[in-house]
Design a protein around this motif. Structure first.
Motif, PDB file in Angstrom:
ATOM      1  N   ALA B 111       0.862  -1.198   0.000  1.00 35.41           N
ATOM      2  CA  ALA B 111       0.000   0.000   0.000  1.00 35.41           C
ATOM      3  C   ALA B 111       0.891   1.238   0.000  1.00 35.41           C
ATOM      4  CB  ALA B 111      -0.927  -0.014   1.213  1.00 35.41           C
ATOM      5  N   THR B 112       1.637   1.363  -1.074  1.00 37.03           N
ATOM      6  CA  THR B 112       2.625   2.438  -1.238  1.00 37.03           C
ATOM      7  C   THR B 112       2.213   3.301  -2.430  1.00 37.03           C
ATOM      8  OG1 THR B 112       3.870   0.904  -2.606  1.00 37.03           O
ATOM      9  CG2 THR B 112       4.494   1.026  -0.268  1.00 37.03           C
ATOM     10  N   GLY B 128       9.833 -15.313  -2.988  1.00 39.15           N
ATOM     11  CA  GLY B 128       9.146 -16.578  -2.728  1.00 39.15           C
ATOM     12  C   GLY B 128       7.748 -16.437  -2.158  1.00 39.15           C
ATOM     13  N   ILE B 129       7.285 -15.219  -1.961  1.00 39.53           N
ATOM     14  CA  ILE B 129       5.925 -15.039  -1.431  1.00 39.53           C
ATOM     15  C   ILE B 129       4.919 -15.441  -2.514  1.00 39.53           C
ATOM     16  CG2 ILE B 129       4.247 -13.334  -0.584  1.00 39.53           C
ATOM     17  CD1 ILE B 129       6.611 -11.787   0.591  1.00 39.53           C
ATOM     18  N   LYS B 130       3.945 -16.233  -2.140  1.00 35.36           N
ATOM     19  CA  LYS B 130       2.997 -16.763  -3.124  1.00 35.36           C
ATOM     20  C   LYS B 130       1.692 -15.970  -3.205  1.00 35.36           C
ATOM     21  CE  LYS B 130       5.591 -20.098  -4.611  1.00 35.36           C
ATOM     22  NZ  LYS B 130       6.404 -19.721  -5.782  1.00 35.36           N
ATOM     23  N   TYR B 131       1.471 -15.107  -2.221  1.00 37.75           N
ATOM     24  CA  TYR B 131       0.242 -14.298  -2.232  1.00 37.75           C
ATOM     25  C   TYR B 131       0.581 -12.824  -2.029  1.00 37.75           C
ATOM     26  CZ  TYR B 131      -2.517 -18.545  -2.120  1.00 37.75           C
ATOM     27  OH  TYR B 131      -3.083 -19.743  -2.445  1.00 37.75           O
ATOM     28  N   VAL B 132       0.371 -12.047  -3.050  1.00 40.56           N
ATOM     29  CA  VAL B 132       0.640 -10.615  -2.985  1.00 40.56           C
ATOM     30  C   VAL B 132      -0.676  -9.865  -3.154  1.00 40.56           C
ATOM     31  CG1 VAL B 132       1.870  -8.684  -4.040  1.00 40.56           C
ATOM     32  CG2 VAL B 132       2.928 -10.970  -3.990  1.00 40.56           C
ATOM     33  N   GLY B 133      -1.020  -9.084  -2.142  1.00 38.95           N
ATOM     34  CA  GLY B 133      -2.191  -8.208  -2.267  1.00 38.95           C
ATOM     35  C   GLY B 133      -1.690  -6.796  -2.510  1.00 38.95           C
ATOM     36  N   SER B 134      -1.909  -6.294  -3.698  1.00 38.02           N
ATOM     37  CA  SER B 134      -1.408  -4.963  -4.026  1.00 38.02           C
ATOM     38  C   SER B 134      -2.562  -3.974  -4.088  1.00 38.02           C
ATOM     39  CB  SER B 134      -0.696  -4.981  -5.380  1.00 38.02           C
ATOM     40  OG  SER B 134      -0.377  -3.652  -5.778  1.00 38.02           O
ATOM     41  N   GLU B 135      -2.321  -2.808  -3.528  1.00 34.39           N
ATOM     42  CA  GLU B 135      -3.303  -1.747  -3.729  1.00 34.39           C
ATOM     43  C   GLU B 135      -3.430  -1.463  -5.231  1.00 34.39           C
ATOM     44  OE1 GLU B 135      -5.687   0.127  -2.836  1.00 34.39           O
ATOM     45  OE2 GLU B 135      -5.824  -0.975  -0.975  1.00 34.39           O
ATOM     46  N   VAL B 136      -4.471  -0.706  -5.595  1.00 34.38           N
ATOM     47  CA  VAL B 136      -4.798  -0.550  -7.002  1.00 34.38           C
ATOM     48  C   VAL B 136      -3.667   0.108  -7.776  1.00 34.38           C
ATOM     49  CG1 VAL B 136      -7.250  -0.575  -6.577  1.00 34.38           C
ATOM     50  CG2 VAL B 136      -6.063   1.611  -6.624  1.00 34.38           C
ATOM     51  N   MET B 137      -3.602  -0.283  -9.048  1.00 33.86           N
ATOM     52  CA  MET B 137      -2.532   0.021  -9.986  1.00 33.86           C
ATOM     53  C   MET B 137      -1.371  -0.932  -9.723  1.00 33.86           C
ATOM     54  SD  MET B 137      -3.876   2.455 -11.578  1.00 33.86           S
ATOM     55  CE  MET B 137      -5.528   2.131 -10.972  1.00 33.86           C
ATOM     56  N   VAL B 159      -1.275 -12.750  -7.538  1.00 35.54           N
ATOM     57  CA  VAL B 159      -1.248 -11.305  -7.317  1.00 35.54           C
ATOM     58  C   VAL B 159      -2.688 -10.806  -7.406  1.00 35.54           C
ATOM     59  CG1 VAL B 159      -0.525  -9.063  -8.215  1.00 35.54           C
ATOM     60  CG2 VAL B 159       1.109 -10.969  -8.126  1.00 35.54           C
ATOM     61  N   MET B 160      -3.168 -10.343  -6.279  1.00 34.93           N
ATOM     62  CA  MET B 160      -4.554  -9.859  -6.216  1.00 34.93           C
ATOM     63  C   MET B 160      -4.523  -8.351  -6.007  1.00 34.93           C
ATOM     64  SD  MET B 160      -7.509 -10.932  -3.448  1.00 34.93           S
ATOM     65  CE  MET B 160      -8.882  -9.832  -3.059  1.00 34.93           C
ATOM     66  N   MET B 161      -5.225  -7.622  -6.862  1.00 38.26           N
ATOM     67  CA  MET B 161      -5.323  -6.186  -6.654  1.00 38.26           C
ATOM     68  C   MET B 161      -6.478  -5.944  -5.679  1.00 38.26           C
ATOM     69  SD  MET B 161      -5.103  -3.252  -9.563  1.00 38.26           S
ATOM     70  CE  MET B 161      -6.728  -3.523 -10.247  1.00 38.26           C
ATOM     71  N   LEU B 162      -6.218  -5.143  -4.661  1.00 39.14           N
ATOM     72  CA  LEU B 162      -7.179  -4.984  -3.559  1.00 39.14           C
ATOM     73  C   LEU B 162      -8.264  -3.960  -3.925  1.00 39.14           C
ATOM     74  CD1 LEU B 162      -4.520  -4.983  -0.680  1.00 39.14           C
ATOM     75  CD2 LEU B 162      -5.858  -6.928  -1.527  1.00 39.14           C
ATOM     76  N   GLU B 163      -9.025  -4.271  -4.968  1.00 37.60           N
ATOM     77  CA  GLU B 163     -10.057  -3.351  -5.437  1.00 37.60           C
ATOM     78  C   GLU B 163     -11.319  -3.546  -4.599  1.00 37.60           C
ATOM     79  OE1 GLU B 163     -10.419  -0.601  -7.248  1.00 37.60           O
ATOM     80  OE2 GLU B 163     -12.376  -0.882  -6.308  1.00 37.60           O
ATOM     81  N   ASN B 164     -11.528  -2.614  -3.661  1.00 33.39           N
ATOM     82  CA  ASN B 164     -12.584  -2.812  -2.670  1.00 33.39           C
ATOM     83  C   ASN B 164     -14.004  -2.588  -3.201  1.00 33.39           C
ATOM     84  OD1 ASN B 164     -12.300  -0.050  -2.938  1.00 33.39           O
ATOM     85  ND2 ASN B 164     -12.025   0.379  -0.759  1.00 33.39           N
ATOM     86  N   VAL B 165     -14.156  -1.746  -4.233  1.00 27.35           N
ATOM     87  CA  VAL B 165     -15.522  -1.429  -4.693  1.00 27.35           C
ATOM     88  C   VAL B 165     -16.227  -2.662  -5.271  1.00 27.35           C
ATOM     89  CG1 VAL B 165     -16.916   0.047  -6.199  1.00 27.35           C
ATOM     90  CG2 VAL B 165     -14.968   1.008  -4.993  1.00 27.35           C
ATOM     91  N   CYS B 166     -15.427  -3.646  -5.686  1.00 24.58           N
ATOM     92  CA  CYS B 166     -16.045  -4.900  -6.130  1.00 24.58           C
ATOM     93  C   CYS B 166     -16.930  -5.480  -5.039  1.00 24.58           C
ATOM     94  CB  CYS B 166     -14.969  -5.922  -6.498  1.00 24.58           C
ATOM     95  SG  CYS B 166     -14.032  -5.459  -7.954  1.00 24.58           S
ATOM     96  N   TYR B 167     -16.649  -5.107  -3.790  1.00 28.60           N
ATOM     97  CA  TYR B 167     -17.392  -5.653  -2.649  1.00 28.60           C
ATOM     98  C   TYR B 167     -18.401  -4.667  -2.062  1.00 28.60           C
ATOM     99  CZ  TYR B 167     -13.959  -9.470  -2.634  1.00 28.60           C
ATOM    100  OH  TYR B 167     -13.174 -10.552  -2.969  1.00 28.60           O
ATOM    101  N   ARG B 168     -18.635  -3.542  -2.738  1.00 31.15           N
ATOM    102  CA  ARG B 168     -19.615  -2.594  -2.195  1.00 31.15           C
ATOM    103  C   ARG B 168     -20.973  -3.285  -2.166  1.00 31.15           C
ATOM    104  NH1 ARG B 168     -20.314   3.376  -4.883  1.00 31.15           N
ATOM    105  NH2 ARG B 168     -22.242   2.477  -5.698  1.00 31.15           N
ATOM    106  N   ARG B 169     -21.742  -3.012  -1.136  1.00 32.57           N
ATOM    107  CA  ARG B 169     -22.955  -3.810  -0.917  1.00 32.57           C
ATOM    108  C   ARG B 169     -23.934  -3.727  -2.087  1.00 32.57           C
ATOM    109  NH1 ARG B 169     -25.278  -4.859   5.065  1.00 32.57           N
ATOM    110  NH2 ARG B 169     -26.436  -6.757   4.562  1.00 32.57           N
ATOM    111  N   ASP B 170     -24.170  -2.486  -2.601  1.00 31.60           N
ATOM    112  CA  ASP B 170     -25.113  -2.371  -3.731  1.00 31.60           C
ATOM    113  C   ASP B 170     -24.525  -2.990  -4.993  1.00 31.60           C
ATOM    114  OD1 ASP B 170     -23.195  -0.358  -3.966  1.00 31.60           O
ATOM    115  OD2 ASP B 170     -24.584   1.163  -4.677  1.00 31.60           O
ATOM    116  N   VAL B 171     -23.205  -2.819  -5.161  1.00 29.97           N
ATOM    117  CA  VAL B 171     -22.527  -3.389  -6.331  1.00 29.97           C
ATOM    118  C   VAL B 171     -22.656  -4.917  -6.333  1.00 29.97           C
ATOM    119  CG1 VAL B 171     -20.192  -3.814  -7.223  1.00 29.97           C
ATOM    120  CG2 VAL B 171     -20.935  -1.459  -6.721  1.00 29.97           C
ATOM    121  N   MET B 172     -22.546  -5.512  -5.157  1.00 31.13           N
ATOM    122  CA  MET B 172     -22.655  -6.976  -5.065  1.00 31.13           C
ATOM    123  C   MET B 172     -24.095  -7.449  -5.200  1.00 31.13           C
ATOM    124  SD  MET B 172     -19.833  -8.398  -2.490  1.00 31.13           S
ATOM    125  CE  MET B 172     -19.726  -9.875  -3.497  1.00 31.13           C
TER     126      MET B 172
END
Lengths: 451, 451
Positions: B111-112, B128-137, B159-172
Motif C-alpha cells: 500500500a505504497t 518466494g511469497i505466493k500471495y501478494v495483495g497490491s493496492e490498485v494500480m 497477485v490480487m489487486m485490492l479493489e474494494n468497490v467490487c465488494y460494495r454492498r449495492d454493487v454486489m
C-alpha cells in the motif's frame, strides 16, 4: 467573397437582435400575416399545425401529405380552429413540388421522414422561400449536409432545424445559469436520446404506438419509415435533442467548434427481442437483422477544450432520459437525479442539492414571458418556442436564432458516428460548416425574452 | 507449455472453490496463523493493518514504511490491539527489500505510492511469497503490467489487486441480480471515479486533507506523490473502482475480454484554480502546468459486444459518485439516482423505481454472512472483504478470487488511455494478458458466501 460576406452579415444581423428593444422587434410587419406552408402533417406535423393555427399572425396557405388518414386529421383540426382551409397537396411523393411551384410562402415547415428533409429543404430554397423550418436531421450523408449549407448560402436564406429541447424549461434555466457564470468555465457536457422507442418503431399498421411488431410497408406513422434506419444504419441516429442544448452552453459555431468525434456501438438485441416477445419466433420480422447497436456512445472534443458525451439508446426497456450533465469549474447539473452542486453555494460540501429552487430562480426570461402561450403546446410547452422563433424571425426579417450551421453541425453527428463505428470506432474529424467563421460569429440564441 | 498449464490450473483451482462446501474450505490450515507483512502503512495501509489486527487467523510478522509519523500511528494501533509488535523496517526507500529477504511470509500487502507497486510486487514474488495483495494500480506503463503478469506466471504465485468497490454492498447485490438474469443479457455498462480530490492532492504538509496548496516535497500523505501524476500524466488515472465491478458483471477474462479503448480528455483547469483560490496567484504552485484533463471519458468495447464507459473526474468541485450503470436487455440500474427499471417487474412502464427494495432483496450472500465483521471496517465495510478474500485464499491454498489477469486488465486502462489521448483520442487495441485463455477461464468471484 460572396459566401463569407453572407455569413458575416447573417452573424451581425443575428447578433444585433440582442440589442434591439423588444418593442421595435415587433414593429415591422405587425400588420401582415406570415404566409406559411407545411410539408408533412403526420404526428409531428400535426403538432406544428396546431401551433400555427393558434397564432393570429400566421396565414396557413398550403399543406401537403401523401397519407389520407393524417390529412383528414389535419383538415379536422383546421375546421375546428375556424381558420380558412389551406390548399391541400397530395396524391404522390412529389406533391410537395407542386405546392412549392406556387411561390407564395414566406416560410415553410418540413415534418416528413428524415430521408426526405434534404430534398425538401433544397426544393424550398430553390422555389425562393427564405425561411425553412425543418424537423431534426437535415440530411443523411455528410454530403447532404454540405449541400444544404451551400444552398442556404447561395439563396441567402435561413434554414432552422426545429430542435425543441433547446427550449425545455430546465434546459433554458441552466443556459441562463451558464451565461451568468454559476457553473464557471464549461468543462464537460453530456446529453443524449435515451428513449424506449420499441412501440414507436413497431405497431400493427393501425395504431400509432405498438399493438404489433410490424414496420415498413405494414407499419403506420413512424414505424413506416423510422425503423428502416435501425435496420440499415449503426450510429447515433438522433443526436439533436442532446447536442442542441449543449451547443448553446458552449457556443458551438460561435467562438467554439467541434473538433473530432468517436462512437462506440454495443451489440443489437432489443428490437429483435421485442419482435420475438410480442410477435413470436415465427413472425417474419424475427428474421430481420437490425444493424443499430442498442446503445451508441459518442465522444466529441471541442477546440476550446471541452468534452461532450452523447448517448443514443432507443431499443431497450428503460425510462425516458436525455441524460443532461453540464459541468464547469464551479459545479455541475445533472438531470437524471434532478440535482446540482455549486461550490460555495450548495450548503453541504460534496453533497447533491435538489435543482428545483435553482431552476425556478433562474427561469429563463422567455419562459417567464410566454408561459401562458405554452399551455397545451406539445412536449410540455417547448414546441411553442420553436415555431414562435421561426415566425418572429420571419416577421422581423432577421436570421433565425438557430441557423443552417447549427443544423448541419448537430445533424451531421449521425453520419459521422456511422463512419466512426464503421472504421472500428476510430476518431474522425468534425467538419467546419462555417468555413472558419465560427471564430467571428457571436452567440444569438435566446438572449432576450422576445423569441 | 508452462504458462498455459499454469493458467489452466489456476482457472480450475479457482473455479473449484465454487463447488466446495464452505465447511471444507475452512478446514485445511485452520490451526496455523497466516504470516503477513505490510509494505506501506500510510493512510491506506493503516486501514489494512486494522483489518489484519482484527483477525485471529493472522500473525503480523513485519511492516515497513519510510515515514516516522505514520509508523508511529501504526505502532500505536498495534499496541492498542494487544497483538505482538511485528518487525519494523524503515530508514530508506529500500527497507522493504531487507524485509523481503527474511523469507518468512505467507502473504504481503502493498500500500505504497503507485509508482512503487510494480517493483514491490516483483520483489515479493522473487522472494518466494505466493500471495501478494497490491493496492490498485500494479504498474505505470503497459510494459510494467506485462512484467507483473509474466513474473506471477513464472513463480506460480497469486497477485490480487485490492479493489474494494467490487465488494460494495449495492454493487454486489447488482452482481447477484445480473447473475440471476434480472437485467437480461448485458449490453452497456458505466462506472468511474468522480471524486473531488483537490484536498487530497493538496495540503499544508501537516494535515492529511487540505489546509494548504502544497504537494510533492512540501506535501504530506497522498499529496506527496499522487499529485505528481496529475502534473505529468493525462489519462484515466484511477479506473479500477469503476471497471472492477463492471468486469465481474460481464465476465472479463472469463469468457469475454476488452477489445479496444478510446479516451477523450477535457482541458485542465480545476487544480490550478484551486491553488489560486486557496493560495493566491503568487503562490509558486500557481505556475505548475497540470497535464491531467479535468474530465477524462473512456469508451471500451468487448469481444462479446458490450460497451463500457468509464469517467475520471477528480479536479473539480462535485459530489462523490462512481456513476454506475448496468444495462441489459431487460432493464438497468443506475447509482446516481439510486434507481432501476426492470421490464415487466417495475410497476409503472417508462418510470424509474427506487432501487432500495431490490438491493435489499438481492443482498449478496457474502454480505448476509459477514455483515457483523464489516462493522467499523473501512469504506462502509467493503474493505473487510478484500482482506478476507486474500487471507482465506492463503488459508485454503486456492487462487485469489481476483487474479493477476484481472489486476493487469483493469490497471492497464491508465497507460492505454494515456496513449489514446496522446494520439489525439485514437482508439487503441486492448492487450490480452491471458494469452487467449479468457476463452476457457470461468467466473470465480464471490460465487459463495465464503469469501
Amino acid at each position: 467573397m460572396q459566401r463569407k460576406e453572407f455569413i458575416r452579415n447573417a452573424g451581425l444581423a443575428a447578433a444585433s437582435v440582442a440589442f434591439v428593444p423588444t418593442s421595435q422587434l415587433f414593429a415591422r410587419k405587425a400588420d401582415q400575416k406570415v404566409k406559411m406552408g407545411i410539408i408533412g402533417v403526420g404526428q409531428r406535423g400535426l403538432n406544428h399545425l396546431d401551433l400555427l393555427l393558434r397564432r393570429s399572425d400566421v396565414e396557413l396557405v398550403s399543406i401537403c401529405d401523401v397519407d389520407a388518414r393524417t390529412l383528414d386529421e389535419a383538415k379536422g383540426m383546421i375546421q375546428k380552429s375556424g381558420k380558412k382551409m389551406p390548399e391541400i397537396y397530395t396524391g404522390d411523393n412529389y406533391a410537395w413540388k407542386r405546392m412549392l411551384d406556387k411561390k407564395q410562402l414566406d416560410g415553410i415547415i418540413i415534418a416528413t421522414p428524415w430521408e426526405w428533409h434534404k430534398d425538401m429543404i433544397l426544393g424550398s430554397l430553390e422555389s425562393g422561400i427564405k425561411y425553412v423550418g425543418s424537423e431534426v436531421m437535415i440530411g443523411t450523408s455528410l454530403e447532404d449536409h454540405w449541400e444544404v449549407v451551400h444552398a442556404t448560402e447561395k439563396y441567402k436564406a435561413n434554414v432552422m432545424m426545429l430542435e425543441n429541447v433547446c427550449y425545455r424549461r430546465d434546459v433554458m434555466a441552466v443556459l441562463n445559469m451558464v451565461r451568468q457564470g454559476l457553473f464557471g468555465e464549461m468543462i464537460h457536457l453530456q446529453g443524449g436520446y435515451q428513449h424506449d422507442l420499441r412501440e414507436v418503431k413497431f405497431n400493427d399498421g393501425v395504431n400509432v404506438y405498438g399493438h404489433g411488431v410490424e414496420f415498413g410497408e405494414k407499419g403506420y406513422s413512424e414505424a413506416k419509415w423510422r425503423t428502416e434506419h435501425s435496420v440499415h444504419r449503426n450510429g447515433d441516429l438522433y443526436p439533436t435533442h442532446g447536442v442542441g442544448p449543449i451547443a448553446h452552453y458552449i457556443n458551438i459555431n460561435r467562438g467554439n467548434r467541434f473538433n473530432s468525434l468517436c462512437s462506440f456501438s454495443s451489440k443489437a438485441r432489443g428490437l429483435h427481442n421485442h419482435i420475438v416477445k410480442k410477435g413470436g419466433e415465427s413472425h417474419p420480422n424475427a428474421k430481420v437483422n437490425f444493424r443499430l447497436g442498442d446503445v451508441v456512445t459518442t465522444s466529441i472534443n471541442c477546440v476550446n477544450g471541452e468534452t461532450v458525451l452523447l448517448q443514443h439508446d432507443t431499443n431497450l426497456p428503460r425510462p425516458y432520459s436525455l441524460g443532461f450533465r453540464v459541468q464547469g469549474t464551479e459545479g455541475l447539473w445533472m438531470d437524471v437525479n434532478k440535482s446540482l452542486y455549486i461550490e460555495g453555494k450548495t450548503a453541504k460540501p460534496h453533497q447533491w442539492e435538489d435543482a428545483k429552487a435553482w431552476l425556478d430562480k433562474y427561469d429563463h426570461p422567455l419562459w417567464q414571458r410566454w408561459s401562458k402561450e405554452t399551455q397545451g403546446a406539445g412536449h410540455g410547452g417547448m414546441d411553442f418556442f420553436v415555431i414562435h422563433a421561426l415566425i418572429e424571425s420571419i416577421k422581423n426579417s432577421k436570421a433565425t436564432p438557430m441557423d443552417v450551421y447549427d443544423a448541419a453541425t448537430w445533424s451531421a453527428i449521425t453520419p459521422l458516428s456511422e463512419k466512426s463505428i464503421d472504421l472500428g470506432s476510430q476518431t474522425v474529424e468534425f467538419p467546419d460548416f462555417t468555413g472558419g467563421q465560427w471564430m467571428y460569429r457571436k452567440p444569438v440564441f435566446s438572449l432576450t425574452d422576445a423569441y
